[in-house]
Design an enzyme around this catalytic site. Structure first.
Site, PDB file in Angstrom:
ATOM      1  N   GLY A  35      -6.527   5.623  -0.443  1.00 36.91           N
ATOM      2  CA  GLY A  35      -5.729   5.018   0.222  1.00 36.91           C
ATOM      3  C   GLY A  35      -4.931   6.292   0.914  1.00 36.91           C
ATOM      4  O   GLY A  35      -5.307   7.502   1.055  1.00 36.91           O
ATOM      5  N   ASN A  36      -3.687   6.206   1.344  1.00 38.09           N
ATOM      6  CA  ASN A  36      -2.820   7.230   1.817  1.00 38.09           C
ATOM      7  C   ASN A  36      -1.331   6.901   1.490  1.00 38.09           C
ATOM      8  O   ASN A  36      -0.871   5.936   0.840  1.00 38.09           O
ATOM      9  CB  ASN A  36      -2.855   7.479   3.296  1.00 38.09           C
ATOM     10  CG  ASN A  36      -2.610   6.421   4.073  1.00 38.09           C
ATOM     11  OD1 ASN A  36      -1.329   6.064   4.263  1.00 38.09           O
ATOM     12  ND2 ASN A  36      -3.502   5.501   4.735  1.00 38.09           N
ATOM     13  N   ARG A  37      -0.246   7.816   1.800  1.00 37.64           N
ATOM     14  CA  ARG A  37       1.010   7.859   1.130  1.00 37.64           C
ATOM     15  C   ARG A  37       1.666   7.227   2.058  1.00 37.64           C
ATOM     16  O   ARG A  37       2.939   7.437   2.007  1.00 37.64           O
ATOM     17  CB  ARG A  37       1.443   9.331   0.773  1.00 37.64           C
ATOM     18  CG  ARG A  37       0.755   9.704  -0.522  1.00 37.64           C
ATOM     19  CD  ARG A  37       0.751  11.285  -0.716  1.00 37.64           C
ATOM     20  NE  ARG A  37       2.036  12.008  -0.209  1.00 37.64           N
ATOM     21  CZ  ARG A  37       2.365  13.154  -0.655  1.00 37.64           C
ATOM     22  NH1 ARG A  37       1.504  13.872  -0.965  1.00 37.64           N
ATOM     23  NH2 ARG A  37       3.457  13.495  -0.328  1.00 37.64           N
TER      24      ARG A  37
END
Ligand code: CTP
Length: 415
Positions: free
Chosen positions: A224-226
């Site tokens: 995922g990413n932030r």
């Protein structure tokens, strides 16, 4: 400037032009709301008042009418008042709804989405931000039921002002006093949401993607990413307030759906693509999501186990489809396509490159990796580029930036 005819500097009118709907609940503090109307008007706001039945036991509608200079609404079932301005129209007129005093019962009914009287119906029908100013006995305030209702309302983005600690009507003391009118005016003035231009996007179909995507590796892990989703959600909220029909395709985020927005939850880039394409045609597409550029080639149906004796694990990733480029290629389905770009360096070069390559009408570039901006922050600074222009947006709250970006998007739509 001095002289016999010079005046002291006019007092600041921090709420100039704001359209406030004041909903008065049934508590002894209702008398303070009379003063609040006066202070709001002194601060430049236009005020319309709606009262619950309980409120009318404490103060008469006539008092509010005299102070607001407007007819006061007291019931849903008043044919003449409805004809002059229907309650849905009133809910749309407001650019903020202020509930003062907000009693324990009114908070409970708002938290539960009731629409069994004029005030709760207005609150449910409005897309404007809502402020509550609670006032009640301190035991009622501290009761877990009231606190749970407050938490629910806060989670939906409701602004809470007060209550204050001090002597209460029944001779007791504790938290439960309505905030002073001046404090309420100051808190409203500090709110970063400017007066919306409600009708500029009236009926315009706006499709927005927001948040990260999660690309599953196995039943328990993902890549995922932030991205927090804050920018996309702020745009969705602002567009809805301007009367747009907003659809928000959202990756996994911890943000409440803004009022008036239809939200579709997705997880992966592939699901986001499918959901976005299914919502076309639209007038405007804003790709604010941080879509994964790569996804695992295979999703293991079972949890991946450690390989004994091996110190490394190689994941094979494959490119995802570029949703933004795909949307922009459907020229007949949209009037304006807006992309985002997060760059650490050579911002203009890369952003303009994406503008051309993906056939966008507008691209909003953020410089990431600098203090005070980026994914998880409430603040952001950006530069927008289009074929023959650019505009800088210096660092500001994402809610404020959303308003400024929508101004530009509306301009480009008309261009
Ligand atoms: N985007 C998209 N689908 C993807 C990837 C990105 O729709 N699979 C959109 C994003 O919503 C955003 C823009 O494209 O509006 C970002 O452009 P992109 O080229 O993906 O930026 P980066 O991921 O930063 O690319 P690079 O690493 O090449 O800079």
């Amino acid at each position: 400037m001095t002289g016999p005819h010079s005046h002291a500097q006019a007092p600041a009118r921090p709420l100039e032009g704001r359209k406030l709907l004041l909903c008065v609940g049934g508590g002894i503090a209702a008398y303070k709301s009379l003063e609040l109307v006066r202070r709001l008007r002194d601060a430049g706001a236009r005020v319309q008042v709606a009262m619950t039945e309980g409120a009318q036991q404490f103060v008469t509608p006539l008092s509010f009418q005299a102070l607001s200079g407007q007819p006061v609404r007291t019931t849903l079932w008043d044919g003449a008042a409805e004809q002059a301005m229907g309650h849905i129209e009133l809910a749309r007129w407001a650019d903020r709804v202020v509930i003062a005093p907000a009693t324990a019962d009114l908070l409970a009914r708002l938290a539960n989405g009731h629409a069994d009287d004029l005030v709760t119906t207005l609150c449910l029908a409005t897309t404007a931000p809502v402020t509550v100013c609670p006032a009640m006995n301190h035991r009622m305030w501290l009761h877990p039921a009231t606190q749970a209702n407050l938490a629910l309302l806060r989670g939906r983005g409701v602004q809470v002002i007060g209550p204050e600690d001090g002597p209460l009507a029944e001779g007791e003391s504790g938290p439960g006093r309505l905030s002073e009118p001046d404090a309420i005016v100051a808190a409203l003035a500090a709110d970063p949401v400017p007066a919306a231009a409600p009708d500029r996007l009236n009926g315009v179909r706006v499709l927005i993607s927001a948040g990260p995507t999660y690309e599953d590796l196995d039943p328990v892990r993902y890549v995922g990413n932030r991205s927090s989703g804050k920018m996309g959600y702020a745009l969705a909220a602002a567009a809805a307030r301007r009367g747009a029909q907003v659809v928000l395709v959202s990756g996994p985020v911890q943000i409440a759906t803004p009022p008036g927005v239809r939200r579709i939850d997705v997880r992966s880039a592939a699901q986001m693509r499918e959901a976005v394409l299914a919502e076309l045609p639209a007038d405007i597409y804003i790709g604010a999501a941080a879509v994964a550029d790569y996804t695992p080639q295979q999703v293991s149906p079972q949890k991946l186990k450690k390989t004994p004796g091996s110190h490394t694990l190689v994941l094979e990733l494959v490119r995802t489809a570029d949703i933004l480029a795909e949307v922009a290629a459907q020229e007949d389905a949209l009037k304006l396509v807006v992309g985002f770009a997060a760059e650490t360096h050579d911002v203009e070069k890369y952003a303009r490159g994406k503008l051309v390559d993906k056939h966008l009408d507008l691209i909003i570039a953020n410089q990431v990796g600098i203090a005070g901006g980026g994914f998880e922050s409430d603040q952001n600074a950006a530069t927008a580029y289009w074929a023959d222009g650019q505009r800088d947006f210096p660092g500001t709250a994402k809610t404020q930036l959303a308003e400024q970006l929508l101004d530009l998007i509306t301009e480009r739509l008309d261009a």
